[in-house]
Design a protein around this motif. Structure first.
Motif, mmCIF file in Angstrom:
data_model
loop_
_atom_site.group_PDB
_atom_site.id
_atom_site.type_symbol
_atom_site.label_atom_id
_atom_site.label_comp_id
_atom_site.label_asym_id
_atom_site.label_seq_id
_atom_site.Cartn_x
_atom_site.Cartn_y
_atom_site.Cartn_z
ATOM 1 N N VAL A 1 5.146 -2.069 8.818
ATOM 2 C CA VAL A 1 4.555 -1.150 9.790
ATOM 3 C C VAL A 1 3.089 -0.930 9.428
ATOM 4 O O VAL A 1 2.680 -1.114 8.275
ATOM 5 N N ALA A 2 2.306 -0.530 10.427
ATOM 6 C CA ALA A 2 0.894 -0.250 10.177
ATOM 7 C C ALA A 2 0.719 1.055 9.402
ATOM 8 O O ALA A 2 -0.198 1.199 8.591
ATOM 9 N N VAL B 1 10.632 -0.212 4.109
ATOM 10 C CA VAL B 1 9.641 -0.186 5.195
ATOM 11 C C VAL B 1 8.270 -0.136 4.529
ATOM 12 O O VAL B 1 7.923 0.833 3.855
ATOM 13 N N VAL B 2 7.496 -1.211 4.702
ATOM 14 C CA VAL B 2 6.290 -1.442 3.908
ATOM 15 C C VAL B 2 5.033 -1.367 4.761
ATOM 16 O O VAL B 2 4.978 -1.939 5.854
ATOM 17 N N VAL B 3 4.021 -0.676 4.237
ATOM 18 C CA VAL B 3 2.665 -0.759 4.773
ATOM 19 C C VAL B 3 1.912 -1.717 3.863
ATOM 20 O O VAL B 3 1.691 -1.414 2.683
ATOM 21 N N PRO B 4 1.533 -2.900 4.345
ATOM 22 C CA PRO B 4 0.894 -3.888 3.468
ATOM 23 C C PRO B 4 -0.568 -3.547 3.197
ATOM 24 O O PRO B 4 -1.248 -2.932 4.025
ATOM 25 N N ALA C 1 0.832 -1.206 0.000
ATOM 26 C CA ALA C 1 0.000 0.000 0.000
ATOM 27 C C ALA C 1 0.863 1.251 0.000
ATOM 28 O O ALA C 1 0.541 2.241 -0.655
ATOM 29 N N ALA C 2 1.943 1.218 0.745
ATOM 30 C CA ALA C 2 2.876 2.347 0.818
ATOM 31 C C ALA C 2 4.236 1.811 1.215
ATOM 32 O O ALA C 2 4.341 0.755 1.851
#
Length: 496
Positions: free
Chosen positions: A473-474, A441-444, A422-423
């Motif tokens: 990370v959230a 660093v991934v926002v899934p 997602a980001a």
């Protein structure tokens, strides 16, 4: 110099030319240009009554509500200088800005009293709520000279303490005018959404001053929430949106839950590099093309943008705006500017009517970035033979892995094409073997593993560019202007 100029002329002229037109929508409130200017003049009178004189610094800590533009133009109409305090500032951060700017007064909205009041007390400043200042309106604004300071914007402080970039009345009036009439084709019947904090230079110049320079309407949003932004845009017929890339990402996601979407005509992105997958997804979802632009607090802010007269080119920030020069210089030469030919990678340098007066109280810092009349941005870029500018990355964010230069924005753009991402923010973390290692660093957006991300990177990126480490990370930490705070991520993950 006998010429005079004031940013306060923006609402003053619209009150004369379009007095009954709605300038501002804040919830259920509709404020005409005549009423906006009347309130600003009343605020100016109250400030003068408190002893504020031309050239005095008045700090403003206020969300995106009617009080902000009333206080902003009121300060300017009194001949004083606005010092916007970021809405997410802590008391200590606000105290630093008040002290460094030599502010005389703090106008603090009640929602920020917890941070603002102690900051003002620590510096020994009076603190007032903007709506508490009432007086008989002054007849007109106090005249200022074009080079006189109008606003002091504090930089985000990516290295060291924030610095106050002093922008003149000429800087801001010209940037608003060029944005409205030369770069972006703003029309009097447009309706823009003011979702970025008005304390930020992008929102203040492009969303507020440029919109009102053209006589268009502005819908205020105190805090950006994508679903609510879509609802407001549909309800009020908003056709213009200004945002940073993270906001466009969130709008795309929120649109999946909406049955009705706004009909957008003009969308501008700035503040950070816009990944191509985000641009493509937004156009597919909303049916509107995002025009990416580029600028900094020190350049008022707009320096370049994709413009109708030149046509837009995906992956670039377009051409320099009217009256501004943007070139590429050799980054290795600190003492002088040596411009590079088209197609060569180097440091982006800028000069023109948008160049700031300097950092307030900090001539050494000013001298370090203004060389031979050019402002050194600290950004790496390339200008092609057609004049389009492409921003590669911040020089300081470039990762050097085993002697190879890796640009985080390029890696991020590739990883964002994975449906489970997602980001993402790509950072360099210390490594004993390679000097720095690439960490994503991934926002899934759904089920995804670190190996999924690593494999995708290996497939779509050269070996030296693909991440070797993945953290989930959230959400990514965002600053007041919704830009990703990579420094915080480096501090968090470098220690692991």
């Amino acid at each position: 110099m006998n010429a005079t100029l004031s940013v306060a002329s923006i609402p003053a002229e619209q009150a004369r030319r379009r007095p009954d037109r709605v300038a501002l929508i804040d919830g259920a409130r509709r404020i005409t240009f005549a009423e906006l200017w009347l309130r600003a003049r009343a605020q100016a009178a109250a400030l003068i009554g408190l002893g504020v004189r031309p050239g005095d610094r008045v700090a403003l800590m206020c969300p995106n509500v009617v009080d902000f533009p009333v206080a902003y133009y009121g300060i300017l109409a009194a001949g004083a200088v606005v010092v916007p305090v970021h809405p997410l500032s802590t008391s200590a951060e606000a105290e630093y800005m008040l002290r460094d700017s030599a502010a005389r007064l703090l106008l603090c909205h009640p929602v920020f009293a917890e941070a603002g009041h102690p900051a003002a007390a620590a510096v020994g400043l009076p603190c007032r709520a903007p709506d508490s200042l009432v007086a008989e309106p002054i007849a007109s604004f106090v005249s200022r000279q074009p080079a006189d300071p109008a606003v002091v914007f504090y930089t985000s402080g990516t290295s060291g303490r924030p610095k106050g970039a002093e922008l003149s009345h000429l800087n801001l009036v010209m940037n608003a005018t060029v944005n409205a009439f030369d770069a972006n084709d703003v029309r009097a019947d447009d309706v823009a959404l003011g979702a970025l904090p008005l304390s930020h230079v992008f929102s203040q110049t492009v969303s507020m001053n440029s919109t009102w320079r053209a006589g268009a309407a502005l819908v205020l949003m105190p805090r950006f929430e994508p679903a609510e932004a879509i609802r407001l845009m549909v309800e009020h017929g908003v056709n213009t949106f200004h945002g940073v890339p993270t906001m466009y990402v969130r709008l795309i996601s929120a649109a999946r839950e909406r049955t009705s979407l706004p009909r957008l005509r003009l969308c501008i992105s700035g503040g950070a590099s816009l990944p191509q997958p985000v641009l493509e997804a937004f156009e597919e979802t909303f049916g509107a093309r995002i025009l990416e632009g580029y600028g900094l607090s020190e350049t008022s802010p707009t320096a370049a943008v994709n413009q109708p007269i030149f046509g837009s080119r995906v992956g670039t920030v377009g051409h320099p705006v009217w009256g501004v020069e943007v070139e590429i210089a050799d980054p290795a030469l600190a003492e002088r500017i040596a411009l590079l030919p088209a197609g060569q990678l180097g440091e982006v340098v800028i000069r023109g009517h948008n160049l700031f007066n300097g950092y307030t109280g900090n001539p050494d810092a000013t001298a370090a970035v203004v060389v031979d009349g050019w402002f050194r941005t600290g950004d790496l870029g390339v200008k092609d033979t057609d004049g389009y500018l492409r921003i590669v990355d911040r020089i300081k964010e470039m990762i050097i892995r085993g002697g190879y230069n890796v640009y985080p924005s390029e890696v991020e753009a590739a990883l964002l094409r994975h449906p489970g991402v997602a980001a993402v923010a790509v950072i360099g973390i210390p490594d004993e073997v390679f000097g720095e290692e690439i960490c994503a660093v991934v926002v899934p957006s759904g089920p995804i593993t670190a190996e999924d991300v690593l494999a995708f990177g290996r497939e779509h990126l050269a070996k030296h560019k693909s991440p070797r480490r993945v953290e989930f990370v959230a959400e990514l930490p965002l600053g007041p202007s919704h830009k990703i705070m990579k420094r915080k991520l480096k501090e968090q993950f470098a220690a692991r």
